[in-house]
Motif scaffolding. Structure first.
Motif, PDB file in Angstrom:
ATOM      1  N   PRO A 224      -8.298  -2.198  -2.248  1.00 36.33           N
ATOM      2  CA  PRO A 224      -8.124  -1.930  -3.334  1.00 36.33           C
ATOM      3  C   PRO A 224      -8.372  -2.399  -4.570  1.00 36.33           C
ATOM      4  N   ALA A 225      -8.239  -1.448  -6.091  1.00 42.17           N
ATOM      5  CA  ALA A 225      -8.895  -2.268  -6.777  1.00 42.17           C
ATOM      6  C   ALA A 225      -7.675  -3.799  -6.811  1.00 42.17           C
ATOM      7  N   THR A 226      -6.674  -3.163  -7.063  1.00 37.43           N
ATOM      8  CA  THR A 226      -5.527  -4.681  -7.420  1.00 37.43           C
ATOM      9  C   THR A 226      -5.072  -4.765  -5.849  1.00 37.43           C
ATOM     10  N   ASP A 227      -3.524  -5.662  -6.294  1.00 30.61           N
ATOM     11  CA  ASP A 227      -2.926  -5.854  -5.488  1.00 30.61           C
ATOM     12  C   ASP A 227      -1.363  -6.013  -5.273  1.00 30.61           C
ATOM     13  N   HIS A 228      -1.089  -4.429  -6.416  1.00 29.48           N
ATOM     14  CA  HIS A 228      -0.410  -3.399  -6.206  1.00 29.48           C
ATOM     15  C   HIS A 228      -0.305  -2.917  -5.509  1.00 29.48           C
ATOM     16  N   PRO A 229       1.346  -2.938  -4.884  1.00 28.77           N
ATOM     17  CA  PRO A 229       1.653  -2.165  -3.940  1.00 28.77           C
ATOM     18  C   PRO A 229       1.014  -0.758  -3.527  1.00 28.77           C
ATOM     19  N   GLU A 230       1.320  -0.105  -5.263  1.00 30.19           N
ATOM     20  CA  GLU A 230       0.701   1.257  -5.169  1.00 30.19           C
ATOM     21  C   GLU A 230      -0.742   1.486  -5.138  1.00 30.19           C
ATOM     22  N   SER A 231      -1.461   0.576  -5.648  1.00 30.63           N
ATOM     23  CA  SER A 231      -3.195   0.178  -4.997  1.00 30.63           C
ATOM     24  C   SER A 231      -2.820   0.950  -3.673  1.00 30.63           C
ATOM     25  N   LEU A 232      -2.622   0.365  -3.136  1.00 34.42           N
ATOM     26  CA  LEU A 232      -2.805   0.513  -1.226  1.00 34.42           C
ATOM     27  C   LEU A 232      -3.564   2.077  -1.114  1.00 34.42           C
ATOM     28  N   ARG A 233      -2.939   3.444  -2.259  1.00 36.95           N
ATOM     29  CA  ARG A 233      -2.622   4.482  -1.824  1.00 36.95           C
ATOM     30  C   ARG A 233      -3.574   5.150  -2.750  1.00 36.95           C
ATOM     31  N   ASN A 234      -3.454   4.862  -3.489  1.00 36.94           N
ATOM     32  CA  ASN A 234      -4.157   5.386  -5.118  1.00 36.94           C
ATOM     33  C   ASN A 234      -5.697   5.011  -5.460  1.00 36.94           C
TER      34      ASN A 234
END
Length: 375
Positions: A224-234
């Motif tokens: 993932p690009a960031t550690d934001h939880p939504e980045s996992l799917r995005n």
């Protein structure tokens, strides 16, 4: 000379650094030697040292969008952390801890990754299965294995062999596996027939893996690009990973500056332009297979991105000659590329310290050049 912050180095630390330097200076030779010593019976890609499996080696290039990706349940994995692996090469709990404290490169962070669990590419329905992992998972195994082998060449013996304990390098159940995407980028002028590719030299002072070797570009760990939880799917997309690496390694863009949260690929100008050209066919992206480095067990998905000359010149008009991981190699600061011809490819394979994945994707791309350039 290496100095640990604020204190003298122990004898074990000095020996560890001596082995680490030997590994850095002789990585290519060690890779060739490891192939001959341990993996003579393992299939290789296009006569290069890169190890592979029959199910990882498609008979023809696969359009990248045809590879189906599946991610295991995120909620069950967010608290998971692969166990640390002690090695005899260092007094530290993990190999990555020793690197961080004694020989940290400029880029060395334990970010979350997509852990590769399975892949079937030689199929009418190619697909890959992933879970979640961390960048240091592979460092603690792969770099430790390479370090162990380098130490043995210096007549430093071990009570156990991590490499032998792991067993088959293409069995993904035996070790945590991070996937890197190694993309050969070709600028193709259809009118003249001229084709040129970008070549990268990886600066050992800046990178934790394969420093001092030549490689294709861009290359990036699938994560993932960031550690934001939504980045996992995005960010669970091979193409989106490539988009970020193209922008970072070829244009010098700071990946983190794109967004504090998940990246909006639909509004990111570079991503919009690139994907539009991909839909129009002036950019093509194919997968040629997957393989394992015989020294470090690093696992790479081999991709080829062919870009029509006018589109390349427009999108990459701001092509940089250097980045956070090294510099482009060749004339004109490397920005004009290397001719995609048999003599140059053979020269790189035979006479340059080329990373196994880079040599493999170059050789495989040449074998499939008719499909890739004219298909």
């Amino acid at each position: 000379m290496h100095d640990a912050p604020g204190r003298p180095l122990s004898a074990d630390e000095r020996e560890w650094l001596r082995v680490r330097d030997h590994l850095r200076l002789h990585r290519y030779e060690l890779s060739v030697a490891a192939t001959a010593e341990f993996y003579r019976e393992v299939p290789r890609i296009a006569g290069t040292p890169l190890l592979t499996s029959s199910v990882w080696a498609p008979r023809a290039p696969i359009p990248l969008e045809r590879i189906a990706l599946r991610l295991g349940p995120i909620r069950d994995q967010l608290a998971d952390r692969s166990p640390a692996h002690q090695t005899d090469a260092t007094p530290y709990e993990t190999y990555s801890e020793a690197v961080a404290k004694l020989a940290a490169p400029a880029v060395f962070a334990n970010r979350r990754t997509y852990r590769l669990l399975g892949a079937e590419l030689d199929s009418s329905q190619p697909g890959m299965l992933f879970g979640l992992g961390h960048y240091f998972d592979s460092i603690d195994i792969g770099d430790a294995v390479a370090h162990e082998y380098a130490a043995e060449q210096l007549c430093i013996t071990f009570r156990k062999s991590l490499r032998r304990a792991i067993g088959s390098p293409v069995d993904l159940t035996r070790r945590p596996t991070n996937l890197a995407i190694s993309a050969l980028t070709i600028r193709h002028d259809r009118r003249s027939g001229d084709a040129r590719f970008l070549l990268h030299w990886r600066d050992p002072a800046k990178v934790g893996h394969a420093g001092g070797l030549y490689q294709v570009i861009p290359v990036g760990v699938f994560q993932p690009a960031t550690d934001h939880p939504e980045s996992l799917r995005n960010d669970f997309s091979l193409l989106r990973c490539l988009l970020r690496e193209f922008a970072e390694e070829l244009l010098g863009e700071d990946e983190a500056s794109q967004a504090a949260g998940p990246i909006d690929y639909e509004r990111w100008p570079f991503a919009k332009e690139f994907t539009t050209e991909l839909r129009l066919g002036s950019i093509t992206a194919h997968c040629l297979g997957m393989g394992v480095d015989p020294l470090t067990l690093a696992t790479d998905l081999l991709c080829v991105v062919v870009i029509e000359a006018d589109v390349f010149d427009r999108i990459f008009g701001g092509l940089v000659s250097g980045n956070d991981e090294g510099v482009l190699a060749g004339s004109d600061d490397g920005r004009s590329g290397v001719p995609f011809v048999a003599d140059e490819i053979e020269r790189l394979k035979a006479h340059k310290p080329m990373q196994a994945a880079g040599a493999a994707v170059l050789a495989a791309a040449w074998a499939h050049r008719a499909i890739l350039l004219d298909g």
